[in-house]
Design an enzyme around this catalytic site. Sequence first.
Site, PDB file in Angstrom:
ATOM      1  N   TYR A 134     -89.539 -19.712  95.079  1.00  0.00           N
ATOM      2  CA  TYR A 134     -89.816 -18.376  95.621  1.00  0.00           C
ATOM      3  C   TYR A 134     -90.747 -17.648  94.663  1.00  0.00           C
ATOM      4  CZ  TYR A 134     -88.587 -13.704  97.540  1.00  0.00           C
ATOM      5  OH  TYR A 134     -88.611 -12.452  98.090  1.00  0.00           O
ATOM      6  N   LYS A 162     -91.885 -20.561  99.098  1.00  0.00           N
ATOM      7  CA  LYS A 162     -92.104 -19.324  99.837  1.00  0.00           C
ATOM      8  C   LYS A 162     -93.010 -18.468  98.967  1.00  0.00           C
ATOM      9  CE  LYS A 162     -89.925 -15.001 101.193  1.00  0.00           C
ATOM     10  NZ  LYS A 162     -88.760 -14.108 101.040  1.00  0.00           N
TER      11      LYS A 162
END
Length: 301
Positions: A134, A162
């Site tokens: 992330y 992500k």
Amino acid sequence: MNFNGIISAMVTPMTKDQEVNEAVSRQLTDHLIRSGIHGIFILGTNGEFHVLTPEEKVTLARCVVDEVKGRVPVIVGTGANSTKETIEMSLKMEEEGVDALSVITPYFIAPTQKEIVQHYERIAVSTILPILIYNIPSRTGVDLEEETVAELAKIPNIAGIKDSSGRFENIKQYIKVTQKEDFSVLAGTDSLILSTLQAGGTGAIASTSNMLPELVVSIYNSWKEGNEEEARRAQDNLQPLRDTFGYGTLPSVLKKAVELYGIPVGPPRAPVSELNGEALEKVKEMVAYYKGVSAEGVFRG
């Protein structure tokens, strides 16, 4: 595990006393799945992971896993500022039966890229679960370089990233350097969902899906069906919601919007305050707009 489609970055419902609301967490989870969401992501930025206790995190994960009942994958944020704490939380979530982990880069300390690689390597060998990196530099002060992502993508259970940098160039470079690996690149900025798919990404982890799950899912489904015009229309229809995000501290606007739209997710946790005054009126206007166009059949949100 491949991360594909629209995964909802679920907010954490709370009571008026700012306790995690398990009943509404179940309600929201089921609503998202019934609306066509391809996965549930809890304990992210909009899920207020940074203000929840370890016990609350485990309780929420247990609740969501139980409600999902295997209908879609459940991805849980376990990242912390230390490798040790991240591993401990990851193992707890593994015991709770989640499907994958999301691990945010360390924050506040701004480690080097080499230290970041070592951090993820140690986490990866500690768990059997797939890991989603992330990247959100505006919140962490750390931006993952493409070479770092390329190196991490070679680790078997690091399955994707992500990217919430808001920089499409980041996404394009991550796709380019990982295309030889079984690795997913997902948009974490909702305005870039369609662009990411067109560039070779596999989907998005979208916060706007808390309020408008069917609309967000239609971006992906229309693109998969080859109808890019409809996908573009759906992408553009997200903008009025996104335009209101600056009216309050994250995630106060989103939580109020979801509540006004029909799911009583409650307030953000202090020190973030609920919306009031002009900001609240702007969000009410935005919600009324979406209810209006939905009633007219322009789209279903």
